[in-house]
Design a protein around this motif. Structure first.
Motif, PDB file in Angstrom:
ATOM      1  N   MET A 175       0.935  -1.156   0.073  1.00 42.00           N
ATOM      2  CA  MET A 175      -0.086   0.015  -0.018  1.00 42.00           C
ATOM      3  C   MET A 175       0.950   1.174   0.207  1.00 42.00           C
ATOM      4  N   ALA A 176       0.698   2.360  -0.633  1.00 41.95           N
ATOM      5  CA  ALA A 176       1.294   3.458  -0.827  1.00 41.95           C
ATOM      6  C   ALA A 176       1.172   4.242   0.396  1.00 41.95           C
ATOM      7  N   GLU A 177       2.232   4.916   0.668  1.00 36.87           N
ATOM      8  CA  GLU A 177       2.380   5.649   2.013  1.00 36.87           C
ATOM      9  C   GLU A 177       1.724   7.057   1.939  1.00 36.87           C
ATOM     10  N   ALA A 178       1.262   7.299   0.708  1.00 26.81           N
ATOM     11  CA  ALA A 178       0.589   8.735   0.677  1.00 26.81           C
ATOM     12  C   ALA A 178       0.210   8.886  -0.705  1.00 26.81           C
ATOM     13  N   TYR A 179      -0.979   9.750  -0.718  1.00 28.26           N
ATOM     14  CA  TYR A 179      -1.836   9.900  -1.910  1.00 28.26           C
ATOM     15  C   TYR A 179      -2.208  11.331  -1.886  1.00 28.26           C
ATOM     16  N   LYS A 180      -2.590  12.018  -2.994  1.00 25.75           N
ATOM     17  CA  LYS A 180      -3.373  13.261  -2.933  1.00 25.75           C
ATOM     18  C   LYS A 180      -4.767  12.818  -3.341  1.00 25.75           C
ATOM     19  N   TYR A 234     -12.792  11.205 -13.947  1.00 19.32           N
ATOM     20  CA  TYR A 234     -12.625  10.617 -12.371  1.00 19.32           C
ATOM     21  C   TYR A 234     -11.390   9.780 -12.499  1.00 19.32           C
ATOM     22  N   ARG A 235     -10.630   9.681 -11.319  1.00 18.48           N
ATOM     23  CA  ARG A 235      -9.567   8.954 -11.002  1.00 18.48           C
ATOM     24  C   ARG A 235      -9.770   8.328  -9.701  1.00 18.48           C
ATOM     25  N   LEU A 236      -9.476   6.795  -9.838  1.00 17.27           N
ATOM     26  CA  LEU A 236      -9.570   6.296  -8.569  1.00 17.27           C
ATOM     27  C   LEU A 236      -8.302   5.469  -8.202  1.00 17.27           C
ATOM     28  N   ARG A 237      -8.213   5.569  -6.582  1.00 15.10           N
ATOM     29  CA  ARG A 237      -6.697   5.010  -6.309  1.00 15.10           C
ATOM     30  C   ARG A 237      -6.956   3.777  -6.459  1.00 15.10           C
ATOM     31  N   GLU A 238      -8.106   2.881  -6.063  1.00 10.78           N
ATOM     32  CA  GLU A 238      -8.186   1.480  -6.334  1.00 10.78           C
ATOM     33  C   GLU A 238      -8.094   1.110  -7.703  1.00 10.78           C
ATOM     34  N   GLY A 239      -7.010   0.183  -7.937  1.00 13.47           N
ATOM     35  CA  GLY A 239      -7.015  -0.309  -9.386  1.00 13.47           C
ATOM     36  C   GLY A 239      -6.305   0.794 -10.437  1.00 13.47           C
ATOM     37  N   GLY A 240      -5.928   1.911 -10.053  1.00 15.91           N
ATOM     38  CA  GLY A 240      -5.412   2.847 -10.782  1.00 15.91           C
ATOM     39  C   GLY A 240      -6.407   3.217 -12.064  1.00 15.91           C
ATOM     40  N   VAL A 270      -4.052  13.987  -8.158  1.00 14.73           N
ATOM     41  CA  VAL A 270      -5.072  13.694  -7.433  1.00 14.73           C
ATOM     42  C   VAL A 270      -6.029  12.230  -7.901  1.00 14.73           C
ATOM     43  N   VAL A 271      -6.095  11.694  -6.840  1.00 16.61           N
ATOM     44  CA  VAL A 271      -6.918  10.307  -6.971  1.00 16.61           C
ATOM     45  C   VAL A 271      -8.411  10.614  -6.097  1.00 16.61           C
ATOM     46  N   ASP A 272      -9.272   9.593  -6.342  1.00 18.20           N
ATOM     47  CA  ASP A 272     -10.469   9.271  -5.599  1.00 18.20           C
ATOM     48  C   ASP A 272     -11.289  10.662  -5.786  1.00 18.20           C
ATOM     49  N   ALA A 273     -11.294  11.121  -6.955  1.00 13.76           N
ATOM     50  CA  ALA A 273     -12.057  12.300  -7.169  1.00 13.76           C
ATOM     51  C   ALA A 273     -12.814  12.387  -8.378  1.00 13.76           C
ATOM     52  N   ALA A 274     -13.851  12.789  -8.642  1.00 15.47           N
ATOM     53  CA  ALA A 274     -14.623  12.852  -9.693  1.00 15.47           C
ATOM     54  C   ALA A 274     -15.040  14.256 -10.305  1.00 15.47           C
ATOM     55  N   VAL A 275     -14.959  14.900 -11.387  1.00 17.33           N
ATOM     56  CA  VAL A 275     -15.260  16.145 -11.872  1.00 17.33           C
ATOM     57  C   VAL A 275     -16.222  15.942 -12.886  1.00 17.33           C
TER      58      VAL A 275
END
Length: 207
Positions: A1-6, A57-63, A90-95
């Motif tokens: 698991m990544a240690e950090a994300y935006k 949109y971009r999701l962290r899960e599965g890229g 930025v991930v886990d965001a939809a625009v």
């Protein structure tokens, strides 16, 4: 698991007018494709009479990442919107960028700039945060130790999440992994070794 994300923590929107076309950038934190789809459906319903409702949109899960031009010329709306999220990391965001056409054609370059600008404004309004993986810890101490223990945790970068006062005091807190050893040493020194944190999992928290 990544240690950090935006990511972003709150929904936001911003709008501007370009050559009489109204652009509304709307952004929301999402964790799944279903949440992203529900956000898009909600805005399509709200702005049912808009000319376009472009999304990305971009999701962290599965890229996972998705976008749509929603009727705009290919490559002038969805891709630029996604590109802003990518460049911001930025991930886990939809625009969703809603456009009400004002009667003046913007051209391909004008569309790219307008959709990029709408997403950038929404992102700025929401505020980007860095989420860091922290260790969850719990410890117990006596009431006479509590004052010193409760002060040492934040002094070493920890954040107390809960305090329970029973026969003894139980604290739950989170802390960056690299800062835990120094805290453990300080607690042992302050309590003659009687107070040692115990692991209780891991969780992401904003910096």
């Amino acid at each position: 698991m990544a240690e950090a994300y935006k990511t972003i923590l709150t929904a936001a929107e911003a709008e501007f007018t370009e050559k009489r076309s109204r652009f509304i950038g709307q952004i929301r934190p999402v964790k799944t494709e279903e949440e992203a789809a529900a956000f898009l459906a909600e805005l399509r319903s709200r702005h049912w009479n808009a000319t376009h409702n472009v999304f990305a949109y971009r999701l962290r899960e599965g890229g996972l990442q998705r976008y749509s031009d929603d009727g705009e010329p290919q490559g002038t709306a969805g891709v630029p919107s996604l590109d802003v999220l990518q460049k911001a990391g930025v991930v886990d965001a939809a625009v969703v960028v809603t456009r009400y056409f004002g009667g003046v054609l913007l051209g391909a370059g004008g569309l790219v700039r307008a959709y990029s600008h709408a997403v950038s404004l929404a992102l700025e309004a929401a505020g980007v945060v860095t989420m860091r993986l922290c260790l969850l810890q719990q410890l117990s101490c006596t009431y006479s130790q509590y004052g010193r223990v409760a002060a040492l945790v934040p002094e070493h970068g920890g954040v107390i999440d809960a305090s329970d006062f029973g026969e003894s005091v139980s604290l739950r807190f989170h802390i960056a992994p690299e800062r835990l050893p120094a805290l453990c040493a300080a607690l042992a020194d302050a309590t003659c070794g009687s107070c040692a944190p115990q692991p209780a999992g891991e969780q992401f928290f904003p910096e």
